[in-house]
Design an enzyme around this catalytic site. Structure first.
Site, PDB file in Angstrom:
ATOM      1  N   HIS A   1      10.136 -12.709  -6.887  1.00  0.00           N
ATOM      2  CA  HIS A   1       9.412 -13.786  -7.559  1.00  0.00           C
ATOM      3  C   HIS A   1      10.127 -15.107  -7.357  1.00  0.00           C
ATOM      4  O   HIS A   1      11.246 -15.153  -6.836  1.00  0.00           O
ATOM      5  CB  HIS A   1       9.207 -13.469  -9.047  1.00  0.00           C
TER       6      HIS A   1
ATOM      7  N   HIS B   1      11.494 -17.334  -9.313  1.00  0.00           N
ATOM      8  CA  HIS B   1      12.542 -17.904 -10.159  1.00  0.00           C
ATOM      9  C   HIS B   1      13.757 -18.198  -9.279  1.00  0.00           C
ATOM     10  O   HIS B   1      14.115 -17.408  -8.394  1.00  0.00           O
ATOM     11  CB  HIS B   1      12.903 -16.949 -11.298  1.00  0.00           C
TER      12      HIS B   1
ATOM     13  N   ASP C   1      16.935 -18.052  -9.396  1.00  0.00           N
ATOM     14  CA  ASP C   1      18.069 -17.146  -9.194  1.00  0.00           C
ATOM     15  C   ASP C   1      17.749 -16.024  -8.206  1.00  0.00           C
ATOM     16  O   ASP C   1      18.644 -15.283  -7.800  1.00  0.00           O
ATOM     17  CB  ASP C   1      18.566 -16.577 -10.536  1.00  0.00           C
ATOM     18  N   HIS C   2      16.499 -15.899  -7.803  1.00  0.00           N
ATOM     19  CA  HIS C   2      16.128 -14.847  -6.844  1.00  0.00           C
ATOM     20  C   HIS C   2      15.818 -15.394  -5.449  1.00  0.00           C
ATOM     21  O   HIS C   2      15.636 -14.622  -4.514  1.00  0.00           O
ATOM     22  CB  HIS C   2      14.916 -14.065  -7.366  1.00  0.00           C
TER      23      HIS C   2
ATOM     24  N   HIS D   1       6.629  -9.379 -16.033  1.00  0.00           N
ATOM     25  CA  HIS D   1       7.709 -10.362 -16.233  1.00  0.00           C
ATOM     26  C   HIS D   1       7.198 -11.721 -16.717  1.00  0.00           C
ATOM     27  O   HIS D   1       7.967 -12.673 -16.812  1.00  0.00           O
ATOM     28  CB  HIS D   1       8.468 -10.521 -14.907  1.00  0.00           C
TER      29      HIS D   1
ATOM     30  N   ASP E   1      12.424  -8.657 -11.831  1.00  0.00           N
ATOM     31  CA  ASP E   1      12.674  -8.663 -13.266  1.00  0.00           C
ATOM     32  C   ASP E   1      11.443  -8.078 -13.932  1.00  0.00           C
ATOM     33  O   ASP E   1      10.327  -8.493 -13.640  1.00  0.00           O
ATOM     34  CB  ASP E   1      12.884 -10.079 -13.739  1.00  0.00           C
TER      35      ASP E   1
ATOM     36  N   HIS F   1      20.896  -6.571 -12.551  1.00  0.00           N
ATOM     37  CA  HIS F   1      20.446  -7.758 -13.280  1.00  0.00           C
ATOM     38  C   HIS F   1      21.076  -7.778 -14.679  1.00  0.00           C
ATOM     39  O   HIS F   1      20.422  -7.981 -15.690  1.00  0.00           O
ATOM     40  CB  HIS F   1      18.914  -7.789 -13.372  1.00  0.00           C
TER      41      HIS F   1
END
Lengths: 310, 310
Positions: free
Chosen positions: B72, B74, B76-77, B149, B219, B277
């Protein structure tokens, strides 16, 4: 709380080298980012990938008063910004950040915030700057100049304004001024009135002290504009990507050798030279230091998380 | 060169955990990125900031055949991608990369490449995928499903197709087939002709061997779609952001507790569960492992640079 802590900017400057590598990260060196801690304020130069993690290692909090100055739009100098801003937002930062950089930085940040929505929790003021004076702060100014790197790239100086002289607490007591807020006013150079008498700050302060000057210049070939900007700097942090054997490569890619950096320091009469942006080719860059030391005695080879007090 | 090396995909799979933290990096845990090494190919799940540096630590070269699958958008990914691509380009990568991710990933990459010009040296094929089958490779397929998520987020499975049975070199020699290219053909399941006689691969191969199945799900809250995707997986790598005490926080932010991850593993009859995670709250996440172990015996708490053979 000590007086030093209360009066922001009256103490020393501290330079913290978060990332000292060039172009590519290595096991030992992160991508470029250098922080100047000035009282309660953080002034960051460049923000390569991994900077947010280096801030953790350096124990620098994420909600400090902060200016960030980006030299140029190559990824290794700017790609740490989005992750830093996301993490700051996750942790609830509420203080404004002033971000300065060359043309293109606004488009970069807007593109990231459109495609990777991280819900920024703080105000971000972005300034696209050129080779003029950038910031005239109350206690210091930041100047910029163009480097010689092939693309638009800026070098920056922080020049503190003269600081008030040292405070003489014995004299203050003799004049009948009680320790407390009045001392602080005098320390900041203000006159006060106590029991009908005016006490001038000059009565309790020593001579004004010259501020410090720090110059950050990467990525660049040795050039006149940086030499001028670095005039009489206390610390010149300069591109030192290669050693003398790779002089042609430095020329080709718009970088400096350690010796060239030392020559800039010498010409500009900078007191201390710090070598940064060390190529990933060098596992041990001691040779770069040796070559620079032959030209400029006060030279240091930076390593990640190194700290210098100015 | 050993036969194992020649025949790509006939060996084991290796999972290398580059980043096992959640949302925020810590001193010990980098942002999410997990690599499956399958013969000469690298399949990467997510690419948080710092992934390129973790690849150095894991000694994974930058010019391998490679697919990258993003869960996804976000930060941090996904924020490790630009720096990875820039470094690959500086090092002259010439092999194509296939990049898969949710809607928005093309816009993200295009925006980065417009604002941070790093001169990509290799072809990049980007696929925006949904919850359908994504890739049908010769030797494996990758399936995707939606997680739970809050925003569009995908979980992925790698499912190897049945592999040819084990090759019997003694029987091959008895049949008069010399060691060399003909052996390779037989090992791959092809029949050959030698001195006018046909030799069928079934004469020198054991029974077909079932392929391995790995599922990557982060997530996400515990959910039916992931449970279904993970059916009989050899390894389920699952979101385990919090411990039981923070169950409500997990619900609020669209994540799972370790116990919830273990329940998904149990329900889906996955053999091994790996917890990833991990929230930055936990300096030591042993408690998460303890809680999961009560529900699913074969559970491992991932740490950065951990390797698992499947």
């Amino acid at each position: 709380m000590s007086v030093k802590k209360v009066i922001n900017g009256m103490g020393f400057l501290e330079i913290i080298f978060l990332g000292t590598g060039g172009s590519l990260p290595t096991k030992k060196r992160n991508l470029p980012s250098i922080v100047v801690r000035r009282g309660a304020e953080i002034i960051m130069f460049d923000c390569g990938e991994g900077t947010q993690k280096q801030l953790i290692h350096a124990k620098i909090g994420i909600n400090k008063k902060m200016k960030i100055l980006i030299t140029h739009m190559h990824g290794d100098h700017v790609l740490g910004l989005p992750g830093l801003f996301q993490s700051m937002s996750l942790l609830g930062r509420d203080k404004k950040i002033e971000l300065y950089g060359p043309k293109g930085i606004i488009d970069f940040i807007e593109s990231i915030e459109r495609t990777v929505k991280y819900g920024r929790t703080f105000e971000l003021e972005i300034f696209e700057v050129s080779e003029d004076e950038v910031i005239d702060d109350q206690e210091y100014k930041i100047l910029s100049t163009n480097t010689d790197h092939g693309i638009l790239c800026l070098a920056y100086s922080i020049e503190e304004k003269d600081k008030p002289g040292r405070f003489n607490p014995i004299k203050a007591k003799d004049l009948g001024i009680p320790k407390g807020p009045l001392w602080k006013k005098l320390q900041l150079g203000n006159n006060i009135k106590i029991k009908g008498n005016v006490v001038r700050s000059s009565e309790v302060l020593g001579p004004k002290r010259p501020g410090s000057k720090i110059v950050y210049a990467t990525d660049t070939k040795p050039c006149e504009s940086v030499t001028n900007l670095a005039k009489n700097a206390d610390v010149l942090i300069h591109d030192s990507t290669f050693d003398e054997d790779r002089k042609e490569k430095a020329e080709e890619y718009g970088h400096s050798t350690a010796s060239q950096a030392a020559n800039v320091a010498k010409k500009s009469n900078a007191t201390k030279l710090v070598l940064i942006h060390i190529s990933a080719i060098y596992e041990d860059a001691e040779n770069l230091l040796k070559q620079a030391l032959k030209i400029h005695k006060k030279t240091i080879l930076a390593h990640d998380l190194m700290k210098i007090k100015v």
